[in-house]
Enzyme design. Structure first.
Site, PDB file in Angstrom:
ATOM      1  N   HIS A 235       0.843  -1.310   0.054  1.00  0.00           N
ATOM      2  CA  HIS A 235      -0.131   0.026   0.031  1.00  0.00           C
ATOM      3  C   HIS A 235       0.947   1.308   0.103  1.00  0.00           C
ATOM      4  O   HIS A 235       1.609   1.669   0.930  1.00  0.00           O
ATOM      5  CB  HIS A 235      -0.760   0.023   1.439  1.00  0.00           C
TER       6      HIS A 235
ATOM      7  N   HIS B 141       1.568   5.463  -1.661  1.00  0.00           N
ATOM      8  CA  HIS B 141       1.167   6.426  -2.270  1.00  0.00           C
ATOM      9  C   HIS B 141       2.359   7.213  -3.037  1.00  0.00           C
ATOM     10  O   HIS B 141       3.368   7.517  -2.416  1.00  0.00           O
ATOM     11  CB  HIS B 141       0.487   7.689  -1.437  1.00  0.00           C
ATOM     12  N   LEU B 142       2.673   7.204  -4.304  1.00  0.00           N
ATOM     13  CA  LEU B 142       3.657   7.898  -4.998  1.00  0.00           C
ATOM     14  C   LEU B 142       3.206   9.309  -5.538  1.00  0.00           C
ATOM     15  O   LEU B 142       4.183  10.037  -6.022  1.00  0.00           O
ATOM     16  CB  LEU B 142       4.120   6.848  -6.052  1.00  0.00           C
TER      17      LEU B 142
ATOM     18  N   ASN C  33      -5.387   7.335  -5.838  1.00  0.00           N
ATOM     19  CA  ASN C  33      -6.111   8.377  -5.605  1.00  0.00           C
ATOM     20  C   ASN C  33      -5.283   9.985  -5.896  1.00  0.00           C
ATOM     21  O   ASN C  33      -4.962  10.878  -5.176  1.00  0.00           O
ATOM     22  CB  ASN C  33      -6.474   8.511  -4.055  1.00  0.00           C
TER      23      ASN C  33
ATOM     24  N   LYS D  41      -9.407  -0.611  -5.582  1.00  0.00           N
ATOM     25  CA  LYS D  41      -9.327   0.553  -4.221  1.00  0.00           C
ATOM     26  C   LYS D  41     -10.806   0.723  -4.057  1.00  0.00           C
ATOM     27  O   LYS D  41     -11.246   1.860  -4.800  1.00  0.00           O
ATOM     28  CB  LYS D  41      -8.231   1.355  -4.162  1.00  0.00           C
TER      29      LYS D  41
ATOM     30  N   HIS E  39     -10.414   0.807   2.049  1.00  0.00           N
ATOM     31  CA  HIS E  39     -10.238   1.837   3.038  1.00  0.00           C
ATOM     32  C   HIS E  39     -11.328   1.680   4.091  1.00  0.00           C
ATOM     33  O   HIS E  39     -12.428   2.047   3.814  1.00  0.00           O
ATOM     34  CB  HIS E  39     -10.042   3.489   2.548  1.00  0.00           C
TER      35      HIS E  39
ATOM     36  N   HIS F 210      -4.581  -0.903   5.953  1.00  0.00           N
ATOM     37  CA  HIS F 210      -3.991  -0.149   7.181  1.00  0.00           C
ATOM     38  C   HIS F 210      -4.943  -0.295   8.309  1.00  0.00           C
ATOM     39  O   HIS F 210      -5.433   0.711   8.751  1.00  0.00           O
ATOM     40  CB  HIS F 210      -4.099   1.288   6.635  1.00  0.00           C
TER      41      HIS F 210
ATOM     42  N   LEU G   9      -4.826   9.185   8.102  1.00  0.00           N
ATOM     43  CA  LEU G   9      -6.176   8.369   8.099  1.00  0.00           C
ATOM     44  C   LEU G   9      -6.084   6.879   7.765  1.00  0.00           C
ATOM     45  O   LEU G   9      -5.173   6.475   6.625  1.00  0.00           O
ATOM     46  CB  LEU G   9      -7.324   9.163   7.471  1.00  0.00           C
TER      47      LEU G   9
ATOM     48  N   ASP H 299       1.545   2.552   3.400  1.00  0.00           N
ATOM     49  CA  ASP H 299       0.545   3.931   3.589  1.00  0.00           C
ATOM     50  C   ASP H 299       1.546   4.803   3.275  1.00  0.00           C
ATOM     51  O   ASP H 299       1.132   6.145   3.806  1.00  0.00           O
ATOM     52  CB  ASP H 299      -0.365   3.716   4.305  1.00  0.00           C
TER      53      ASP H 299
END
Ligand code: DOR
Ligand code: ZN
Length: 347
Positions: free
Chosen positions: A13, A15-16, A41, A99, A136, A174, A219, A247
């Site tokens: 998991h 985020h890039l 996202n 997702k 999520h 997460h 979150l 995350d």
């Protein structure tokens, strides 16, 4: 000096982002990790296989020269997602998961799902073709206290969905509560959970005691200490249903250090050092490889990586940058609030 050799880890998991931030952060993951599940996202989100293909190419183009890294792409589930497009994405090998962001749950989630009935055709197709749903797991109902949102999601959304579609493979991402851990443990298959580095280290005091500390805000928000201990027990148990999903979620400092700061903690830089510390503290260094390198691939139906990485425990604490500079501004690196003696030996 103690050393520890593990199969090369994966991050289930991550985020890039895109553009300048992608360019600044990708090397912090590709340095240690072979693969990662890439969150969709963006603004606008990665909704179709065409979007995912283009994003994958931007990620590969941003990789530091010589790094081998496989981005495992995901699609952002909307009420209008086309089941045929999803199936094609899986068949072509491009798409590893879809997702689910409940609308409004977190950063750039306003295009997420409000009415689950509208998403049923896609979810049914995913169940049929064996494509996992990454979730999520928080309700967004204003009446529900933010610290209860995960537990209420399990009861009112996740469990009913799994009863309706038992064949659907679900990753509860997460996990932050003992309720989440217990729910995964009590399930009879088709459910696994990822756990972040930071939720193994901080509880909610880190955010709120002695002043408000935006770099510990993410979150789902960190919960009470008993929940952190439940996450630690699950992660360090070796149980194949739990694996690492950092995350790691970079935001430039001005977007975190303000009256309404973004959620997200940037942990890619020092995750392996943090995890070795945590697992050693819990006398479970022998379970670290399962958590970072074996359980995740098994869940996603992939082989573990053949390559290895080695960590060394040195007397002198490792030095990490406080911030990663990006063309869009500085990004603060997670501070675990204890010295890190374990360090990946850079090749
Ligand atoms: O802390 C978070 N940051 N949680 C999320 O779910 C989203 C992420 C982000 O994109 O910044
Ligand atoms: Zn995330």
């Amino acid at each position: 000096m103690k050393t520890l050799t593990l199969r090369r880890p994966d991050d289930w998991h991550l985020h890039l982002r895109d553009g300048d931030v992608l360019q600044a952060v990708i090397g912090d993951t590709s340095r240690h990790f072979a693969r990662a599940i890439i969150m969709p996202n963006l603004v606008p989100p990665v909704v179709t296989t065409t979007d995912a293909k283009a994003y994958r190419e931007r990620i590969l183009a941003a990789l530091p020269a010589g790094d081998r890294f496989e981005p495992l792409m995901t699609l952002y589930l909307t009420e209008h997602t086309d089941p045929d497009d999803v199936e094609e994405g899986k068949k072509s090998g491009l798409i590893s998961a879809v997702k689910l962001y409940p609308a409004g749950a977190t950063t750039n989630s306003h295009g997420g799902v409000r009415d689950f009935n509208k998403a049923m055709p896609v979810l049914e197709r995913m169940a049929k073709i064996g494509l996992p749903l990454c979730v999520h797991g928080e309700v967004t109902t204003p009446e529900v206290d933010i610290f209860d949102r995960e537990a209420v999601f399990i009861e009112t959304v996740l469990d009913p969905l799994r009863q309706r579609l038992p064949e659907l493979k679900v990753t509860m991402e997460h996990v932050t509560t003992a309720d989440g851990i217990d729910y995964i443990k009590s399930s009879k298959g088709n459910l696994a959970g990822s756990i972040t580095t930071h939720h193994l280290i901080i509880n909610r005091n880190a955010i709120l005691v002695g002043g408000i500390r935006p770099h510990y805000y993410c979150l789902p928000v960190a919960k009470r200490e008993n929940h952190r201990l439940a996450l630690r027990a699950a992660a360090t148990s070796g149980d194949a249903r739990f694996f690492l999903g950092t995350d790691s979620a970079p935001h430039v400092d001005p977007l975190k250090e303000c009256a309404c700061g973004c959620a997200g903690i940037y942990t890619s830089v020092n995750t392996m050092s943090c995890l070795a510390h945590v697992f050693e503290d819990d006398n479970a260094l022998d379970k670290l490889e399962a958590f970072t390198s074996l359980n995740g691939p098994a869940w996603y139906g992939l082989k573990p990586n053949e390559e290895t990485i080695t960590l060394e425990k040195r007397d002198e604490p490792a030095r990490f940058p406080d911030k990663r500079d990006s063309g869009a501004g500085p990004i603060t690196v997670f501070d675990p609030m204890f010295p890190l003696h374990w360090q990946v030996v850079e090749k």
